[in-house]
Design an enzyme around this catalytic site. Structure first.
Site, PDB file in Angstrom:
ATOM      1  N   VAL A  30       0.457  -1.143  -0.319  1.00 22.65           N
ATOM      2  CA  VAL A  30       0.206   0.510  -0.181  1.00 22.65           C
ATOM      3  C   VAL A  30       0.711   1.409  -0.158  1.00 22.65           C
ATOM      4  O   VAL A  30       0.876   1.900  -0.694  1.00 22.65           O
ATOM      5  CB  VAL A  30      -0.781   0.055   1.272  1.00 22.65           C
ATOM      6  CG1 VAL A  30      -1.737   1.619   1.672  1.00 22.65           C
ATOM      7  CG2 VAL A  30      -1.974  -1.378   0.976  1.00 22.65           C
ATOM      8  N   THR A  65      -5.368  -0.091   7.398  1.00 26.97           N
ATOM      9  CA  THR A  65      -6.627  -1.051   7.461  1.00 26.97           C
ATOM     10  C   THR A  65      -6.658  -0.641   9.142  1.00 26.97           C
ATOM     11  O   THR A  65      -5.469  -1.564   9.342  1.00 26.97           O
ATOM     12  CB  THR A  65      -7.378  -2.351   7.077  1.00 26.97           C
ATOM     13  OG1 THR A  65      -7.137  -1.763   5.991  1.00 26.97           O
ATOM     14  CG2 THR A  65      -8.591  -2.535   7.159  1.00 26.97           C
ATOM     15  N   ASN A 108     -13.768  -5.528   2.557  1.00 21.38           N
ATOM     16  CA  ASN A 108     -13.403  -6.881   3.204  1.00 21.38           C
ATOM     17  C   ASN A 108     -14.008  -7.573   3.396  1.00 21.38           C
ATOM     18  O   ASN A 108     -13.229  -8.928   2.674  1.00 21.38           O
ATOM     19  CB  ASN A 108     -11.499  -6.430   3.152  1.00 21.38           C
ATOM     20  CG  ASN A 108     -10.929  -6.494   2.830  1.00 21.38           C
ATOM     21  OD1 ASN A 108     -11.410  -5.355   1.421  1.00 21.38           O
ATOM     22  ND2 ASN A 108      -9.388  -5.335   3.075  1.00 21.38           N
ATOM     23  N   LEU A 143     -17.106 -13.654  -7.299  1.00 21.66           N
ATOM     24  CA  LEU A 143     -18.105 -14.951  -7.375  1.00 21.66           C
ATOM     25  C   LEU A 143     -17.046 -16.726  -7.899  1.00 21.66           C
ATOM     26  O   LEU A 143     -17.425 -17.580  -8.321  1.00 21.66           O
ATOM     27  CB  LEU A 143     -19.136 -15.392  -7.898  1.00 21.66           C
ATOM     28  CG  LEU A 143     -20.210 -14.266  -7.138  1.00 21.66           C
ATOM     29  CD1 LEU A 143     -21.312 -14.086  -8.517  1.00 21.66           C
ATOM     30  CD2 LEU A 143     -20.210 -14.391  -5.727  1.00 21.66           C
ATOM     31  N   ALA A 175     -15.673 -19.690  -7.421  1.00 19.74           N
ATOM     32  CA  ALA A 175     -14.852 -20.840  -7.076  1.00 19.74           C
ATOM     33  C   ALA A 175     -13.443 -21.587  -6.588  1.00 19.74           C
ATOM     34  O   ALA A 175     -13.119 -21.602  -7.619  1.00 19.74           O
ATOM     35  CB  ALA A 175     -15.660 -22.041  -6.685  1.00 19.74           C
ATOM     36  N   GLY A 216      -7.288 -16.053  -0.103  1.00 15.08           N
ATOM     37  CA  GLY A 216      -6.218 -15.887   1.513  1.00 15.08           C
ATOM     38  C   GLY A 216      -5.054 -14.344   1.653  1.00 15.08           C
ATOM     39  O   GLY A 216      -6.271 -13.347   0.425  1.00 15.08           O
ATOM     40  N   CYS A 229      -5.349  -8.836   3.101  1.00 13.02           N
ATOM     41  CA  CYS A 229      -6.004  -8.420   3.601  1.00 13.02           C
ATOM     42  C   CYS A 229      -7.074  -8.812   4.599  1.00 13.02           C
ATOM     43  O   CYS A 229      -7.687  -9.188   5.400  1.00 13.02           O
ATOM     44  CB  CYS A 229      -6.529  -7.795   2.898  1.00 13.02           C
ATOM     45  SG  CYS A 229      -5.117  -6.592   2.487  1.00 13.02           S
TER      46      CYS A 229
HETATM   47  C1  UGA Z   1      -8.222  -7.227  -1.021  1.00 16.97           C
HETATM   48  C2  UGA Z   1      -9.340  -6.557  -1.723  1.00 16.97           C
HETATM   49  O1  UGA Z   1      -9.669  -6.977  -2.571  1.00 16.97           O
HETATM   50  C3  UGA Z   1      -9.158  -4.839  -1.560  1.00 16.97           C
HETATM   51  O2  UGA Z   1      -9.944  -4.018  -2.467  1.00 16.97           O
HETATM   52  C4  UGA Z   1      -8.673  -4.246  -0.820  1.00 16.97           C
HETATM   53  O3  UGA Z   1      -7.743  -2.699  -0.747  1.00 16.97           O
HETATM   54  C5  UGA Z   1      -6.783  -4.687  -0.013  1.00 16.97           C
HETATM   55  O4  UGA Z   1      -7.503  -7.002   0.167  1.00 16.97           O
HETATM   56  C6  UGA Z   1      -6.396  -5.008   1.396  1.00 16.97           C
HETATM   57  O5  UGA Z   1      -7.878  -4.429   1.900  1.00 16.97           O
HETATM   58  O6  UGA Z   1      -5.252  -3.836   1.008  1.00 16.97           O
HETATM   59  P1  UGA Z   1      -6.469  -8.910  -2.343  1.00 16.97           P
HETATM   60  O7  UGA Z   1      -6.363  -8.873  -1.071  1.00 16.97           O
HETATM   61  O8  UGA Z   1      -4.866  -8.309  -3.008  1.00 16.97           O
HETATM   62  O9  UGA Z   1      -7.435  -6.927  -2.122  1.00 16.97           O
HETATM   63  O10 UGA Z   1      -6.611  -9.533  -2.979  1.00 16.97           O
HETATM   64  P2  UGA Z   1      -7.836  -9.987  -3.716  1.00 16.97           P
HETATM   65  O11 UGA Z   1      -7.982  -9.831  -4.901  1.00 16.97           O
HETATM   66  O12 UGA Z   1      -8.909  -9.466  -3.203  1.00 16.97           O
HETATM   67  O13 UGA Z   1      -7.708 -11.245  -3.625  1.00 16.97           O
HETATM   68  C7  UGA Z   1      -7.831 -11.920  -2.072  1.00 16.97           C
HETATM   69  C8  UGA Z   1      -8.398 -13.306  -2.406  1.00 16.97           C
HETATM   70  O14 UGA Z   1      -9.834 -13.593  -2.767  1.00 16.97           O
HETATM   71  C9  UGA Z   1      -7.309 -14.026  -3.421  1.00 16.97           C
HETATM   72  O15 UGA Z   1      -6.857 -15.656  -2.037  1.00 16.97           O
HETATM   73  C10 UGA Z   1      -8.052 -14.856  -4.555  1.00 16.97           C
HETATM   74  O16 UGA Z   1      -7.437 -15.982  -4.673  1.00 16.97           O
HETATM   75  C11 UGA Z   1      -9.726 -15.226  -3.847  1.00 16.97           C
HETATM   76  N1  UGA Z   1     -11.125 -15.217  -4.596  1.00 16.97           N
HETATM   77  C12 UGA Z   1     -10.913 -13.271  -5.436  1.00 16.97           C
HETATM   78  C13 UGA Z   1     -11.216 -15.818  -4.355  1.00 16.97           C
HETATM   79  O17 UGA Z   1     -11.215 -16.828  -3.943  1.00 16.97           O
HETATM   80  N2  UGA Z   1     -12.617 -15.858  -5.700  1.00 16.97           N
HETATM   81  C14 UGA Z   1     -12.888 -14.440  -5.845  1.00 16.97           C
HETATM   82  O18 UGA Z   1     -13.595 -14.164  -6.683  1.00 16.97           O
HETATM   83  C15 UGA Z   1     -11.589 -14.557  -5.567  1.00 16.97           C
END
Ligand code: UGA
Length: 448
Positions: free
Chosen positions: A11, A121, A227, A269, A271, A276, A279
């Site tokens: 960040v 955060t 989040n 959405l 699956a 992980g 955040c």
């Molecule tokens: C997340 C939020 O999306 C951001 O908006 C926020 O700013 C950030 O946390 C933070 O708090 O700093 P990030 O941790 O970079 O962002 O990753 P995401 O893209 O949200 O993915 C998180 C996890 O969810 C990953 O492991 C991803 O593989 C998983 N995921 C995501 C799924 O399993 N399915 C989905 O449909 C989307």
């Protein structure tokens, strides 16, 4: 404007580089001196698309500076952005000690009136604690600080684009001067008056962001609520995948149509192996703890967490069903990062899966396009291959744990020929089941 950024993680670095890109003079600092040394040598301590170009350009043009001395950074700036980590404590609470340390530093080194902005955060009501800490710590220097909240919504892997093209900029302020200053800082982004370094001339014509001004408490809550809701969506899709597995439906067909309803939306959405990273898991935990502290049992979020925890078990169960005994089996793990386009392995489901396969006695060889260096340092017990084809040579199964595009584009016919047994467990639903089967693979995924 002269701005300082405390903390050079994902960040902080992106915030500093993007603020410099839109014309501000930014001094970034971090208490990890080795990070500053890396940055000063022209390298980046993390992988994030476009960030290297942005940092190099702005350092060269004199708007971006990396300093070891936080006092120096803070003294010369009108606004200080706190971007330090708030990792989870053993009990799930957010560890706010780094914020407290920064407050002490700003109060003793700061001098003059300053706007202190929390970008990290934090749980609701941290702003008022921060304000109190700044007042207590500056008792002798007599400095005057205003505290604002400015939660960040960028995602790793698309951080630069997210920062420069946000859908909303949320600020939490208790007075008009702070609101005015923050609006001024973000003016180039709000008015879209900059040349996007991520897309050059092909920048998507996204709508201008909405500027949302709330109280500090509400802004803090907006971040945790966002989040947490994203986590809920993912866990809903995963629970749905389990239903589809039992009922012979295809979760991707179901979520695609469900997501067409604008009240639901198609994103988050997907699956698979669950959420992980640094955040979502910690923020969901911290939100549950915050609720408990105020006497609310947030069972909905607890269930989302539980569904998420079960994903690894489910993968292991699928692997056992397909391979029978895991002990002694050779497995190639494709993916180590917590999601594609990042080298971040913190709280990565892929790493968790790797540990579990190793614990069950499987012989694991892994590959990831970006996360090898970090894995080598943090988990030397994981054996790493030089490339995906080396990883899959003579193995009994391939497990896809992160949906990198590189893996979709592999020559799967070649993979088929390299493997001892052509068995693929696609824990991220990233390949086409019909195509894999037509190539001769025994192919398993989640909810399809
Ligand atoms: C997340 C939020 O999306 C951001 O908006 C926020 O700013 C950030 O946390 C933070 O708090 O700093 P990030 O941790 O970079 O962002 O990753 P995401 O893209 O949200 O993915 C998180 C996890 O969810 C990953 O492991 C991803 O593989 C998983 N995921 C995501 C799924 O399993 N399915 C989905 O449909 C989307």
């Amino acid at each position: 404007m002269r701005i300082s950024v405390i903390g050079c993680g994902y960040v902080g670095l992106v915030t500093g580089a993007c603020f410099a890109e839109i014309g501000h003079h930014v001094a970034c600092t971090d208490d990890d001196e080795s990070k500053i040394a890396i940055l000063r040598s022209g390298k980046l301590p993390i992988y994030e698309p476009h960030l290297d170009v942005l940092v190099e350009k702005n350092v060269r043009e004199g708007r971006l500076l990396f300093v070891n001395n936080p006092g120096e950074a803070v003294r010369s700036s009108e606004a200080v952005f706190i971007c330090v980590g708030t990792p989870p404590l053993e009990n799930g609470d957010a560890d706010l000690s780094a914020i407290d340390n920064v407050a002490r530093m700003i109060a003793t080194e700061g001098g003059g009136a300053k706007l202190v902005v929390e970008k990290s955060t934090v749980p609701a009501q941290t702003g008022q604690e921060l304000k109190r800490a700044l007042t207590v710590y500056s008792r002798k220097s007599g400095s005057n600080f205003t505290v604002a909240s400015n939660p960040e919504f960028l995602r790793e892997g698309t951080a630069v684009t997210d920062f420069l093209h946000p859908d909303r900029i949320v600020i939490g302020v208790d007075d008009d001067t702070a609101a005015k200053k923050l609006r001024e800082i973000y003016a180039p982004i709000l008015e879209r008056k900059f040349k996007c370094p991520a897309h050059q001339d092909k920048c998507p014509a996204a709508a201008a962001p909405v500027f949302v001004s709330t109280t500090v408490n509400s802004a803090e809550l907006i971040k945790h609520a966002s989040n947490s809701f994203l986590a809920l969506k993912i866990s809903f899709a995963n629970a749905l995948a389990d239903m589809c597995d039992q009922l012979g439906a295809d979760v991707q067909e179901v979520t695609a149509a469900v997501g067409m309803d604008p009240r639901i939306g198609p994103q988050f959405l997907q699956a698979g192996l669950g959420f992980g990273g640094f955040c979502l898991p910690k923020d969901v935990q911290a939100f549950i703890r915050l609720a408990e502290r105020v006497g609310i049992d947030f069972t909905l979020l607890k269930a989302a967490e539980q569904v998420n925890r079960q994903r690894i078990e489910l993968l292991l169960a699928k692997a056992r069903k397909a391979l029978w005994v895991l002990k002694g089996k050779k497995i190639a793990l494709l993916g180590l990062a917590f999601k594609p386009n990042t080298d971040d392995i913190r709280f990565s489901p892929a790493i968790e899966a790797a540990k579990r396969f190793i614990a069950e006695g499987a012989s694991l060889r892994a590959f990831d396009p970006q996360a090898m260096e970090k894995t080598r340092k943090a988990l030397p017990q994981i054996s790493l291959a030089k490339n995906p084809y080396e990883a899959v040579k003579d193995v009994d199964a391939v497990v896809i744990a992160t949906e990198w595009d590189e893996f979709r584009k592999l020559d799967w016919k070649r993979v088929y020929n390299e493997m001892a047994r052509p068995l693929v467990i696609d824990a991220r639903n990233s390949l086409n089941p019909a195509e894999m089967k037509s190539l001769g693979f025994e192919y398993y995924s989640f909810g399809r």
